[in-house]
Design a protein around this motif. Sequence first.
Motif, PDB file in Angstrom:
ATOM      1  N   ALA A  23     -46.275 -17.075  46.313  1.00 15.36           N
ATOM      2  CA  ALA A  23     -45.427 -16.338  45.341  1.00 15.36           C
ATOM      3  C   ALA A  23     -45.908 -15.055  44.948  1.00 15.36           C
ATOM      4  CB  ALA A  23     -44.263 -17.004  44.437  1.00 15.36           C
ATOM      5  N   GLN A  24     -47.208 -15.267  44.132  1.00 15.51           N
ATOM      6  CA  GLN A  24     -47.661 -14.433  43.658  1.00 15.51           C
ATOM      7  C   GLN A  24     -49.121 -13.669  44.334  1.00 15.51           C
ATOM      8  OE1 GLN A  24     -49.653 -16.846  40.110  1.00 15.51           O
ATOM      9  NE2 GLN A  24     -47.341 -17.323  39.763  1.00 15.51           N
ATOM     10  N   ASN A  25     -49.096 -14.125  45.647  1.00 10.47           N
ATOM     11  CA  ASN A  25     -49.996 -13.347  46.394  1.00 10.47           C
ATOM     12  C   ASN A  25     -51.437 -13.979  45.974  1.00 10.47           C
ATOM     13  OD1 ASN A  25     -50.634 -12.108  48.874  1.00 10.47           O
ATOM     14  ND2 ASN A  25     -51.164 -10.349  48.032  1.00 10.47           N
ATOM     15  N   GLY A  26     -51.461 -15.353  45.405  1.00  9.24           N
ATOM     16  CA  GLY A  26     -52.819 -15.928  44.888  1.00  9.24           C
ATOM     17  C   GLY A  26     -53.553 -16.573  45.770  1.00  9.24           C
ATOM     18  N   TRP A  27     -54.493 -17.208  45.123  1.00 14.17           N
ATOM     19  CA  TRP A  27     -55.235 -18.072  45.982  1.00 14.17           C
ATOM     20  C   TRP A  27     -55.552 -19.326  45.180  1.00 14.17           C
ATOM     21  CZ3 TRP A  27     -60.245 -19.435  44.219  1.00 14.17           C
ATOM     22  CH2 TRP A  27     -60.567 -18.703  43.003  1.00 14.17           C
ATOM     23  N   TRP A  28     -56.095 -20.490  46.040  1.00  6.13           N
ATOM     24  CA  TRP A  28     -56.122 -21.676  45.230  1.00  6.13           C
ATOM     25  C   TRP A  28     -57.402 -22.326  45.863  1.00  6.13           C
ATOM     26  CZ3 TRP A  28     -52.220 -20.325  48.655  1.00  6.13           C
ATOM     27  CH2 TRP A  28     -52.406 -20.632  50.004  1.00  6.13           C
ATOM     28  N   PHE A  29     -57.967 -23.479  45.032  1.00  5.85           N
ATOM     29  CA  PHE A  29     -59.144 -24.007  45.267  1.00  5.85           C
ATOM     30  C   PHE A  29     -58.857 -25.332  46.367  1.00  5.85           C
ATOM     31  CE2 PHE A  29     -62.626 -27.193  43.887  1.00  5.85           C
ATOM     32  CZ  PHE A  29     -63.575 -26.513  44.906  1.00  5.85           C
ATOM     33  N   HIS A  30     -58.024 -25.933  45.916  1.00  6.55           N
ATOM     34  CA  HIS A  30     -57.562 -27.408  46.744  1.00  6.55           C
ATOM     35  C   HIS A  30     -56.115 -27.553  46.430  1.00  6.55           C
ATOM     36  CE1 HIS A  30     -61.977 -28.724  46.855  1.00  6.55           C
ATOM     37  NE2 HIS A  30     -61.529 -28.429  48.001  1.00  6.55           N
ATOM     38  N   LEU A  31     -55.417 -28.300  47.470  1.00  7.53           N
ATOM     39  CA  LEU A  31     -54.031 -28.462  47.530  1.00  7.53           C
ATOM     40  C   LEU A  31     -53.479 -29.886  47.380  1.00  7.53           C
ATOM     41  CD1 LEU A  31     -52.967 -26.286  50.578  1.00  7.53           C
ATOM     42  CD2 LEU A  31     -53.031 -25.858  47.792  1.00  7.53           C
ATOM     43  N   ARG A  32     -52.429 -30.184  46.356  1.00 10.13           N
ATOM     44  CA  ARG A  32     -51.763 -31.345  46.311  1.00 10.13           C
ATOM     45  C   ARG A  32     -50.337 -31.398  46.808  1.00 10.13           C
ATOM     46  NH1 ARG A  32     -56.563 -31.857  46.405  1.00 10.13           N
ATOM     47  NH2 ARG A  32     -57.883 -32.083  44.526  1.00 10.13           N
ATOM     48  N   ARG A  33     -50.063 -32.501  47.079  1.00 12.67           N
ATOM     49  CA  ARG A  33     -48.584 -32.646  47.716  1.00 12.67           C
ATOM     50  C   ARG A  33     -47.830 -33.635  46.634  1.00 12.67           C
ATOM     51  NH1 ARG A  33     -47.075 -35.125  53.451  1.00 12.67           N
ATOM     52  NH2 ARG A  33     -45.012 -35.479  53.191  1.00 12.67           N
ATOM     53  N   GLU A 104     -58.173 -14.772  53.469  1.00  8.38           N
ATOM     54  CA  GLU A 104     -58.067 -13.441  53.140  1.00  8.38           C
ATOM     55  C   GLU A 104     -57.903 -12.935  51.628  1.00  8.38           C
ATOM     56  OE1 GLU A 104     -53.919 -15.023  54.418  1.00  8.38           O
ATOM     57  OE2 GLU A 104     -56.125 -15.120  55.120  1.00  8.38           O
ATOM     58  N   ARG A 105     -57.403 -13.965  50.915  1.00  8.73           N
ATOM     59  CA  ARG A 105     -57.223 -13.514  49.292  1.00  8.73           C
ATOM     60  C   ARG A 105     -58.204 -14.208  48.368  1.00  8.73           C
ATOM     61  NH1 ARG A 105     -51.253 -14.947  50.579  1.00  8.73           N
ATOM     62  NH2 ARG A 105     -51.622 -16.656  49.349  1.00  8.73           N
ATOM     63  N   VAL A 106     -59.097 -14.922  48.989  1.00  6.01           N
ATOM     64  CA  VAL A 106     -60.115 -15.332  48.144  1.00  6.01           C
ATOM     65  C   VAL A 106     -61.244 -14.510  47.848  1.00  6.01           C
ATOM     66  CG1 VAL A 106     -61.724 -17.240  47.793  1.00  6.01           C
ATOM     67  CG2 VAL A 106     -59.817 -17.702  49.076  1.00  6.01           C
ATOM     68  N   PRO A 107     -61.385 -14.131  46.557  1.00  4.86           N
ATOM     69  CA  PRO A 107     -62.314 -13.215  46.380  1.00  4.86           C
ATOM     70  C   PRO A 107     -63.741 -14.029  46.389  1.00  4.86           C
ATOM     71  CG  PRO A 107     -61.235 -14.263  44.214  1.00  4.86           C
ATOM     72  CD  PRO A 107     -60.717 -14.675  45.481  1.00  4.86           C
ATOM     73  N   SER A 108     -64.597 -12.677  46.707  1.00  2.53           N
ATOM     74  CA  SER A 108     -65.978 -13.145  46.915  1.00  2.53           C
ATOM     75  C   SER A 108     -66.709 -13.645  45.997  1.00  2.53           C
ATOM     76  CB  SER A 108     -66.958 -11.947  47.473  1.00  2.53           C
ATOM     77  OG  SER A 108     -66.884 -10.980  46.408  1.00  2.53           O
ATOM     78  N   ASP A 109     -66.368 -13.573  44.473  1.00  6.82           N
ATOM     79  CA  ASP A 109     -66.889 -14.241  43.474  1.00  6.82           C
ATOM     80  C   ASP A 109     -65.913 -15.466  42.869  1.00  6.82           C
ATOM     81  OD1 ASP A 109     -64.877 -12.763  42.610  1.00  6.82           O
ATOM     82  OD2 ASP A 109     -65.877 -12.112  40.706  1.00  6.82           O
ATOM     83  N   TRP A 110     -65.409 -16.069  43.764  1.00  2.00           N
ATOM     84  CA  TRP A 110     -64.474 -17.218  43.461  1.00  2.00           C
ATOM     85  C   TRP A 110     -65.229 -18.398  42.985  1.00  2.00           C
ATOM     86  CZ3 TRP A 110     -64.944 -22.298  45.144  1.00  2.00           C
ATOM     87  CH2 TRP A 110     -65.913 -22.434  46.406  1.00  2.00           C
ATOM     88  N   GLN A 111     -66.571 -18.585  43.158  1.00  2.00           N
ATOM     89  CA  GLN A 111     -67.177 -19.728  42.344  1.00  2.00           C
ATOM     90  C   GLN A 111     -67.357 -19.107  40.847  1.00  2.00           C
ATOM     91  OE1 GLN A 111     -70.299 -19.931  45.324  1.00  2.00           O
ATOM     92  NE2 GLN A 111     -69.850 -21.998  45.691  1.00  2.00           N
ATOM     93  N   GLU A 112     -67.819 -18.179  40.594  1.00  5.92           N
ATOM     94  CA  GLU A 112     -67.821 -17.616  39.250  1.00  5.92           C
ATOM     95  C   GLU A 112     -66.551 -17.584  38.450  1.00  5.92           C
ATOM     96  OE1 GLU A 112     -69.710 -16.597  35.847  1.00  5.92           O
ATOM     97  OE2 GLU A 112     -70.966 -17.286  37.663  1.00  5.92           O
ATOM     98  N   ILE A 113     -65.686 -17.263  39.187  1.00  4.79           N
ATOM     99  CA  ILE A 113     -64.249 -17.046  38.614  1.00  4.79           C
ATOM    100  C   ILE A 113     -63.969 -18.467  37.982  1.00  4.79           C
ATOM    101  CG2 ILE A 113     -61.878 -16.924  38.964  1.00  4.79           C
ATOM    102  CD1 ILE A 113     -62.617 -14.446  40.950  1.00  4.79           C
ATOM    103  N   LEU A 114     -64.127 -19.575  38.949  1.00  7.78           N
ATOM    104  CA  LEU A 114     -63.597 -20.834  38.451  1.00  7.78           C
ATOM    105  C   LEU A 114     -64.665 -21.530  37.464  1.00  7.78           C
ATOM    106  CD1 LEU A 114     -62.533 -22.324  42.042  1.00  7.78           C
ATOM    107  CD2 LEU A 114     -61.256 -21.382  40.191  1.00  7.78           C
ATOM    108  N   ARG A 115     -66.060 -21.026  37.526  1.00 13.31           N
ATOM    109  CA  ARG A 115     -66.828 -21.723  36.522  1.00 13.31           C
ATOM    110  C   ARG A 115     -66.516 -20.958  35.391  1.00 13.31           C
ATOM    111  NH1 ARG A 115     -71.012 -22.039  39.793  1.00 13.31           N
ATOM    112  NH2 ARG A 115     -71.272 -19.675  39.885  1.00 13.31           N
ATOM    113  N   THR A 116     -66.279 -19.767  34.857  1.00 15.98           N
ATOM    114  CA  THR A 116     -66.060 -18.978  33.926  1.00 15.98           C
ATOM    115  C   THR A 116     -64.715 -19.821  33.252  1.00 15.98           C
ATOM    116  OG1 THR A 116     -67.104 -17.197  34.752  1.00 15.98           O
ATOM    117  CG2 THR A 116     -65.543 -16.925  32.751  1.00 15.98           C
ATOM    118  N   ARG A 117     -63.757 -20.154  34.060  1.00 10.14           N
ATOM    119  CA  ARG A 117     -62.439 -20.813  33.673  1.00 10.14           C
ATOM    120  C   ARG A 117     -62.485 -21.889  33.230  1.00 10.14           C
ATOM    121  NH1 ARG A 117     -59.209 -24.438  35.824  1.00 10.14           N
ATOM    122  NH2 ARG A 117     -56.909 -24.360  35.126  1.00 10.14           N
TER     123      ARG A 117
END
Length: 119
Positions: A23-33, A104-117
């Motif tokens: 809904a936010q045009n975002g991206w995720w790491f892993h999914l849960r149901r 197509e929505r995962v930023p190239s620096d996704w690992q750094e984004i998650l590490r910083t978070r």
Amino acid sequence: MNEIIGIDSSSTPSGVGCVECEAQNGWWFHLRRCAQCGHIGCCDDSLGAHATEHATTSGHPVVRSFEPGEEWFYDYTSGAMFTGPALAPPDGHPREQTAPGPRERVPSDWQEILRTRRG
């Protein structure tokens, strides 16, 4: 048949990606149901942690991995991981869908984004 509280094996997944991230045009790491209603949310290592948010707001205590080939369940109430019954298909997102995803929505620096978070 013994039923497990928080699991409805007839519920189908809400889609192939995190409902809130989509809904936010975002991206995720892993999914849960959600094992009770089928809501697909992102894991706690994702930016949104929408699976936990859904469990908290809905009162649905059990999730199952929505990653292909993973069959584990997690109970937010007890903090326990366990094996459980088969759920209505599909068992995971499409194999061609990347993790993190969608590609197509995962930023190239996704690992750094998650590490910083995580700090």
